[in-house]
Design a protein around this motif. Sequence first.
Motif, PDB file in Angstrom:
ATOM      1  N   UNK A 173       0.813  -1.227   0.000  1.00  0.00           N
ATOM      2  CA  UNK A 173       0.000   0.000   0.000  1.00  0.00           C
ATOM      3  C   UNK A 173       0.842   1.270   0.000  1.00  0.00           C
ATOM      4  N   UNK A 174       2.142   1.170   0.184  1.00  0.00           N
ATOM      5  CA  UNK A 174       2.990   2.359   0.189  1.00  0.00           C
ATOM      6  C   UNK A 174       3.030   2.978  -1.208  1.00  0.00           C
ATOM      7  N   UNK A 175       3.256   4.289  -1.245  1.00  0.00           N
ATOM      8  CA  UNK A 175       3.343   4.979  -2.531  1.00  0.00           C
ATOM      9  C   UNK A 175       4.760   5.442  -2.863  1.00  0.00           C
ATOM     10  N   UNK A 176       5.563   5.738  -1.868  1.00  0.00           N
ATOM     11  CA  UNK A 176       6.879   6.332  -2.142  1.00  0.00           C
ATOM     12  C   UNK A 176       7.934   5.737  -1.212  1.00  0.00           C
ATOM     13  N   UNK A 177       9.177   6.042  -1.525  1.00  0.00           N
ATOM     14  CA  UNK A 177      10.291   5.592  -0.690  1.00  0.00           C
ATOM     15  C   UNK A 177      10.197   6.181   0.714  1.00  0.00           C
ATOM     16  N   UNK A 178       9.501   7.303   0.856  1.00  0.00           N
ATOM     17  CA  UNK A 178       9.358   7.925   2.175  1.00  0.00           C
ATOM     18  C   UNK A 178       8.545   7.057   3.125  1.00  0.00           C
ATOM     19  N   UNK A 179       7.696   6.171   2.579  1.00  0.00           N
ATOM     20  CA  UNK A 179       6.975   5.217   3.423  1.00  0.00           C
ATOM     21  C   UNK A 179       7.915   4.147   3.972  1.00  0.00           C
ATOM     22  N   UNK A 180       8.936   3.838   3.211  1.00  0.00           N
ATOM     23  CA  UNK A 180       9.870   2.787   3.607  1.00  0.00           C
ATOM     24  C   UNK A 180      10.852   3.249   4.680  1.00  0.00           C
ATOM     25  N   UNK A 181      11.309   4.486   4.583  1.00  0.00           N
ATOM     26  CA  UNK A 181      12.404   4.964   5.427  1.00  0.00           C
ATOM     27  C   UNK A 181      12.158   4.725   6.921  1.00  0.00           C
ATOM     28  N   UNK A 228      10.257  -6.468   1.506  1.00  0.00           N
ATOM     29  CA  UNK A 228       9.567  -5.284   0.984  1.00  0.00           C
ATOM     30  C   UNK A 228       8.783  -5.700  -0.257  1.00  0.00           C
ATOM     31  N   UNK A 229       7.528  -5.231  -0.347  1.00  0.00           N
ATOM     32  CA  UNK A 229       6.607  -5.667  -1.397  1.00  0.00           C
ATOM     33  C   UNK A 229       6.088  -4.485  -2.227  1.00  0.00           C
ATOM     34  N   UNK A 230       6.935  -3.844  -2.996  1.00  0.00           N
ATOM     35  CA  UNK A 230       6.441  -2.714  -3.795  1.00  0.00           C
ATOM     36  C   UNK A 230       5.409  -3.168  -4.818  1.00  0.00           C
ATOM     37  N   UNK A 231       4.366  -2.374  -4.979  1.00  0.00           N
ATOM     38  CA  UNK A 231       3.299  -2.614  -5.948  1.00  0.00           C
ATOM     39  C   UNK A 231       3.395  -1.557  -7.032  1.00  0.00           C
ATOM     40  N   UNK A 232       3.714  -1.985  -8.249  1.00  0.00           N
ATOM     41  CA  UNK A 232       3.953  -1.045  -9.342  1.00  0.00           C
ATOM     42  C   UNK A 232       2.743  -0.153  -9.614  1.00  0.00           C
ATOM     43  N   UNK A 233       1.540  -0.688  -9.513  1.00  0.00           N
ATOM     44  CA  UNK A 233       0.354   0.103  -9.823  1.00  0.00           C
ATOM     45  C   UNK A 233       0.125   1.259  -8.884  1.00  0.00           C
ATOM     46  N   UNK A 234       0.691   1.199  -7.680  1.00  0.00           N
ATOM     47  CA  UNK A 234       0.594   2.299  -6.723  1.00  0.00           C
ATOM     48  C   UNK A 234       1.788   3.240  -6.798  1.00  0.00           C
ATOM     49  N   UNK A 235       2.870   2.842  -7.426  1.00  0.00           N
ATOM     50  CA  UNK A 235       4.134   3.571  -7.281  1.00  0.00           C
ATOM     51  C   UNK A 235       4.684   4.109  -8.590  1.00  0.00           C
ATOM     52  N   UNK A 236       4.520   3.373  -9.663  1.00  0.00           N
ATOM     53  CA  UNK A 236       5.209   3.729 -10.888  1.00  0.00           C
ATOM     54  C   UNK A 236       6.657   3.271 -10.835  1.00  0.00           C
ATOM     55  N   UNK A 256      16.049   0.114  -4.456  1.00  0.00           N
ATOM     56  CA  UNK A 256      17.456   0.421  -4.180  1.00  0.00           C
ATOM     57  C   UNK A 256      17.676   0.751  -2.710  1.00  0.00           C
ATOM     58  N   UNK A 257      16.718   1.428  -2.088  1.00  0.00           N
ATOM     59  CA  UNK A 257      16.842   1.726  -0.660  1.00  0.00           C
ATOM     60  C   UNK A 257      16.784   0.433   0.153  1.00  0.00           C
ATOM     61  N   UNK A 258      15.873  -0.460  -0.233  1.00  0.00           N
ATOM     62  CA  UNK A 258      15.775  -1.747   0.458  1.00  0.00           C
ATOM     63  C   UNK A 258      17.071  -2.536   0.307  1.00  0.00           C
ATOM     64  N   UNK A 259      17.609  -2.568  -0.892  1.00  0.00           N
ATOM     65  CA  UNK A 259      18.862  -3.283  -1.125  1.00  0.00           C
ATOM     66  C   UNK A 259      19.998  -2.716  -0.281  1.00  0.00           C
ATOM     67  N   UNK A 260      20.052  -1.400  -0.173  1.00  0.00           N
ATOM     68  CA  UNK A 260      21.123  -0.760   0.594  1.00  0.00           C
ATOM     69  C   UNK A 260      21.040  -1.107   2.072  1.00  0.00           C
ATOM     70  N   UNK A 261      19.859  -1.566   2.507  1.00  0.00           N
ATOM     71  CA  UNK A 261      19.681  -1.963   3.903  1.00  0.00           C
ATOM     72  C   UNK A 261      19.526  -3.478   4.040  1.00  0.00           C
ATOM     73  N   UNK A 262      19.959  -4.193   3.012  1.00  0.00           N
ATOM     74  CA  UNK A 262      20.067  -5.653   3.062  1.00  0.00           C
ATOM     75  C   UNK A 262      18.729  -6.339   3.303  1.00  0.00           C
ATOM     76  N   UNK A 263      17.680  -5.788   2.707  1.00  0.00           N
ATOM     77  CA  UNK A 263      16.348  -6.370   2.790  1.00  0.00           C
ATOM     78  C   UNK A 263      16.004  -7.079   1.486  1.00  0.00           C
ATOM     79  N   UNK A 264      15.120  -8.058   1.567  1.00  0.00           N
ATOM     80  CA  UNK A 264      14.673  -8.772   0.382  1.00  0.00           C
ATOM     81  C   UNK A 264      13.484  -8.056  -0.244  1.00  0.00           C
ATOM     82  N   UNK A 265      13.314  -8.273  -1.538  1.00  0.00           N
ATOM     83  CA  UNK A 265      12.191  -7.714  -2.277  1.00  0.00           C
ATOM     84  C   UNK A 265      11.373  -8.849  -2.891  1.00  0.00           C
TER      85      UNK A 265
END
Length: 389
Positions: A268-276, A287-295, A304-313
Amino acid sequence: MSERVAKVEVFSITIPRDTPYLGALREGETVNERGYVVRKGNRTVYPVVDRTVVVRVETTGGAVGWGETYGIVAPGAAMAIIDDLLGPFVVGRDPRDVCVIHDDLYDLMRVRGYAGGFYCDALAAIDIALWDICGKLANLPLVKLLGGQRHERLPAYISGLPKATRAERADFAAQWQAQGFDSFKFAAPVADDGVVAEMETLRARLGPSARIACDMHWVHGGEEAVALIKAMEPHGLWFAEAPVKPEDLDGLSLVASRVATPIAAGEEWRTVYDLVPRVARRACAIIQPEMGHKGITEFMRIGLYAQAHHLKLIPHATIGIGLFLAASLHASSALAAVECHEYQHSIFEPNRRLLVGDMDCREGLYSLPTGAGLGVEPSKEALELLHKH
């Protein structure tokens, strides 16, 4: 080159379904006069048809890009934002300035509810269409513009088991397993006998090596979610998705700290600011980004932010007609941390006729569409279904 955006058009598409999403209606669930049903298990509204919003962007040189966003509820809202606000600010721009355009459009509403909902959905559709144009102008698949292709094929997991009984759902999963799929996710709101019984039955039917996840659909408090996850863990839980309400950052952090199972979030997140802030709290492992909500622009920033913090996608994937699924596969193929991708079979399979292109999902693996840009376009049938509000 003086290529500029000449036109932005937006349409909706409605596709009938035999069975509502998540399966047949449960006792007490009724369809209202607008064609919506509220699922009792998660108090969330769904239409009884498939519906999506599609954007067509054309340049002065005749290049056409296609984008797509959520249209499952109130599609006119996202369409009005594109028609009345965002589209006119894109006309005249160089489509290859796609990230700049994204940020300019985002900033238009920064002080008025910029961060979510229909506004960001509308922006996502335009962003995807502009990236599609970039690929076509460069005559390259989108993944090559995103840094290169790290995955030749992406593992897919079966999402949703829309059958009436627990035994039927297990049999249905086994049918997919026989076709080469080894990863599955069931939806808690329609696990009628409870998630622990659902998990136990699926494990018994699918065997010890299958990966089985539970989508908990945001309905629990932290302590309750912890108890349910711990009760499923003896049966080998792959991950637990959305265990608490999206607003409950404290609860999400609590759950992540108290269970052994990886916690997944981010649809349900829209931007990287939701992840931080969630990364800062170590509130989720997947982390489960949804393209239809984010582009594409925000999807890549999140990835890339998730990867930099060693999280899976493990990207989420509601389908529509498949345009933003294609975008998701391109972006996912460019990100090293992607280990699997959702496969919404109950939408993808009946609606695959609405796309031209070679995107596919077989034997547990997605095939990335080839060709320039997204590599897919609406079919003749889809074009005939386009509707302007």
